[in-house]
Design a protein around this motif. Sequence first.
Motif, mmCIF file in Angstrom:
data_model
loop_
_atom_site.group_PDB
_atom_site.id
_atom_site.type_symbol
_atom_site.label_atom_id
_atom_site.label_comp_id
_atom_site.label_asym_id
_atom_site.label_seq_id
_atom_site.Cartn_x
_atom_site.Cartn_y
_atom_site.Cartn_z
ATOM 1 N N UNK A 129 0.821 -1.217 0.000
ATOM 2 C CA UNK A 129 0.000 0.000 0.000
ATOM 3 C C UNK A 129 0.851 1.262 0.000
ATOM 4 N N UNK A 130 0.438 2.260 -0.758
ATOM 5 C CA UNK A 130 1.065 3.566 -0.675
ATOM 6 C C UNK A 130 0.750 4.147 0.708
ATOM 7 N N UNK A 131 1.750 4.731 1.346
ATOM 8 C CA UNK A 131 1.523 5.243 2.708
ATOM 9 C C UNK A 131 0.913 6.646 2.715
ATOM 10 N N UNK A 132 0.165 6.938 3.763
ATOM 11 C CA UNK A 132 -0.203 8.327 4.065
ATOM 12 C C UNK A 132 -1.251 8.956 3.183
ATOM 13 N N UNK A 133 -1.955 8.183 2.385
ATOM 14 C CA UNK A 133 -2.978 8.809 1.552
ATOM 15 C C UNK A 133 -4.174 7.886 1.375
ATOM 16 N N UNK A 134 -5.324 8.327 1.895
ATOM 17 C CA UNK A 134 -6.552 7.538 1.788
ATOM 18 C C UNK A 134 -7.644 8.439 1.208
ATOM 19 N N UNK A 135 -7.944 8.272 -0.061
ATOM 20 C CA UNK A 135 -8.949 9.166 -0.663
ATOM 21 C C UNK A 135 -10.351 8.854 -0.155
ATOM 22 N N UNK A 136 -11.082 9.918 0.123
ATOM 23 C CA UNK A 136 -12.481 9.770 0.537
ATOM 24 C C UNK A 136 -13.399 10.590 -0.365
ATOM 25 N N UNK A 137 -12.787 11.367 -1.242
ATOM 26 C CA UNK A 137 -13.580 12.159 -2.179
ATOM 27 C C UNK A 137 -12.782 12.274 -3.475
ATOM 28 N N UNK A 138 -13.453 12.768 -4.515
ATOM 29 C CA UNK A 138 -12.776 12.900 -5.793
ATOM 30 C C UNK A 138 -13.305 14.112 -6.527
ATOM 31 N N UNK A 139 -12.526 14.555 -7.492
ATOM 32 C CA UNK A 139 -12.919 15.688 -8.324
ATOM 33 C C UNK A 139 -12.344 15.410 -9.708
ATOM 34 N N UNK A 140 -13.087 14.652 -10.510
ATOM 35 C CA UNK A 140 -12.581 14.258 -11.828
ATOM 36 C C UNK A 140 -11.342 13.406 -11.693
ATOM 37 N N UNK A 141 -10.170 13.929 -12.140
ATOM 38 C CA UNK A 141 -8.947 13.144 -12.053
ATOM 39 C C UNK A 141 -8.243 13.252 -10.698
ATOM 40 N N UNK A 142 -8.785 14.044 -9.791
ATOM 41 C CA UNK A 142 -8.143 14.271 -8.498
ATOM 42 C C UNK A 142 -8.774 13.408 -7.411
ATOM 43 N N UNK A 150 -9.004 13.038 -3.136
ATOM 44 C CA UNK A 150 -8.922 13.974 -2.008
ATOM 45 C C UNK A 150 -9.055 13.199 -0.706
ATOM 46 N N UNK A 151 -8.157 13.461 0.235
ATOM 47 C CA UNK A 151 -8.255 12.737 1.504
ATOM 48 C C UNK A 151 -9.064 13.538 2.525
ATOM 49 N N UNK A 152 -9.179 12.973 3.726
ATOM 50 C CA UNK A 152 -10.086 13.542 4.715
ATOM 51 C C UNK A 152 -9.618 14.932 5.186
ATOM 52 N N UNK A 153 -8.290 15.183 5.032
ATOM 53 C CA UNK A 153 -7.784 16.505 5.420
ATOM 54 C C UNK A 153 -7.864 17.501 4.268
ATOM 55 N N UNK A 154 -8.410 17.062 3.141
ATOM 56 C CA UNK A 154 -8.532 17.963 1.992
ATOM 57 C C UNK A 154 -7.312 17.964 1.093
#
Length: 419
Positions: free
Chosen positions: A39-52, A54-58
């Motif tokens: 697993x890649x560390x330190x990044x858990x997406x909870x939202x998205x914006x097209x190709x982006x 976004x994690x819980x801290x924005x």
Amino acid sequence: MIEKLLKLSPEKLVKEVMSITDAETYKTLDAAIAHNYGLYPGFIPVASDGPWLIDVKGRRCLDGVSAYSAANLGHNNPFVRNVIKTFLDTASPTICGRFIATKPLAYAGKVLKEVTGFDYFLPANGGVEAPETAIKLARLYSHKKGNLEPVIIYFTGCFHGRTVTVTQFFEDAVCRDGFGPFPAGFHKVPFNDIEALKKVITRSTAAVLIEPVQGEGGINIPDSDYLPAVRELCDKTDTLLIYDEVQTGWGRTGKLFAWEHSGARPDILCTGKSISAGFMPIAGVFADKKIMDVLTPGSHGSTFGGSPLAMMIAIASVVEILRKNLPERSAELGAYTVKQLKKVAVKSKIIKEVRGMGLMIGIEIHKGEKNAHDYCLKLLKEGLIAKDTHDWVIRFSPPIICSKNDIDFAIDCFRTVLR
Ligand SMILES: *Cc1c(COP(=O)(O)O)cnc(C)c1O
């Protein structure tokens, strides 16, 4: 814990699942989910914006992998999402069993026939089922012609998925060793070497199975005259030509299907990934009548393949792919990206070669202390998700709906990390 969930409304259930902390997420993935991915560390997406993503801290990271081209239309594509919601609100069954006729499957057949030019579509689920099914189809076709020991030719550096049959194709020991014994009837040939193929292809060869551009193998693009030459050899020996376009299909390489670059049309075409816009596993196989007609009721099947929900999603995805002109967009953005990356390469001691077809791009680095994975972790820190394929190639294949600004952001990240 289950007791608590039993009392929740749908909204609260979603909220509950999405509310566990990042630390707990990593901990539970380690404790309760099989360890077949690093697993890649330190990044858990909870939202998205097209190709982006976004994690819980924005924190926003540009997705430079697109789930290996499953998310060519970006994440949670609004059009496809709305089609799904609207369809679910009709209370149509989402699955019936293929012995019951359904309208979305019929309509998908109409759409796919017009768009691909193939007579028939055979629906399946995850991508690996496409080459698996193509192999079954080619073998059955060959048997019916009287060839009782059909051989399938495959290639060095190929990737067709993870079932037992195609696992034997791997050169990488971690992927292959310990999973045998493997099914017989397969023969490996060097990729992009027409003389090597000429030596082994005979009238008892059932099929040649090939990716028009190798994705997992390191973004390997064959010479422009190679696939037409493969086509010619197949014609001469009455061999079926199967293209695995699970990754290259639906615009990734700058054409709707990668085979269009060479004009060498396959007999069987495998699709997957992007045909669902990333909402659920959808895959399948295209072929003309003469070949697909060897299948009769009972000879092949799938519980979920071709389900009403899956086919509604496939139709919506194809419509959105065409409406957004993904092939053209991929060709334009890809050419721009490669040009910019080549400029970065000139000033870099790390980059050995930049190659690409459309937005399917590989950055090969010189062998050294740090491998592609190490650089991908540095790119992640800059806000770009890229992924190594093998040790020395960094793959860059962002959602095709991304903008030129998004590409420029990625180029900046590469410049910072690979200078
Ligand atoms: C990803 C991929 C597959 C397998 O798809 P899954 O959905 O992972 O089973 C097969 N062939 C090619 C060329 C792929 O890139």
